[in-house]
Design an enzyme around this catalytic site. Sequence first.
Site: not given
Length: 212
Positions: A137-138
Site C-alpha cells: 500500500h501507498d
Amino acid sequence: MKPLVMIGAGPGSLPRIVAEIAAARDAPLAGYLDAGTDPRPPTTPLVRLGDESRLDDPAFLAAHDLVVAVQGPTRRALLEAVLARGGSLPVVVHPGATLSTTATLGAGTIVSAGVIVQSDARIGRFCVLNTACTIDHDNVLGEGVSISPGVHTAGHVTIGDGAFIGLGAVIIGGVTVGARATVGAGAVVVRDVPEGATVVGNPARPLPPKPR
C-alpha cells in the site's frame, strides 16, 4: 480493445512473457514489429508485421495497441517514440495478477502472473512488474522501474525512475530507493538507497568501489 502488437521479439524473457500474458487474456498478439539493429524472430510463433518504420504510419497506430518488449536502455526510447507519434500503450496485465481498485498504473507498464499491487499504490509509466512480486500500500514507483520476480515491498516505499530491484529483494516500509539505483538479488533494504547506487546483502549495503 484494439489488437495488440508487440514491438521487439527475440529469445529474451520479456517477449515470451508478453506473448503469454496476451494469450492468457484470450486476446493473443496480432503480431510483432522488428526493433533494433539486430532484430531476431520471436520464439513464440507470431506474424511479422514490419519494423519500427510502421510507427510512422498513423493508420497503423490508430488500428493497434502497442506493447514494447525490448529490454535494456533502448526500451524507454521506443516507448517515448510511440507516445510522441500518437500511439497507444495500454497497461498489459496477466489475469493472474491482483490489482487494488485504488492502485494506478502508468502507460506501457507490464504486469506478470502472480503480482499483487495493494491499495493506493502508484506505478509510473513503462514499469515491468515480474512474477509474484508484491507492491504494498501507498508505494510510489517512478517511470521505467524494473521489479524482479519475488520482490516484496512494505508500505510507503518510494522507488525512483529507472531503478532495478533484483530477484527476491525485500524493502521495508518507508524506504526510498533513488533513481537508477540497483538493489541486488536477495537484498534486504532497511535504509534509503542513494540515486545511482548499487546495494547488496542483508542488511543491504553499498558495493565498495572497484579497484583501479
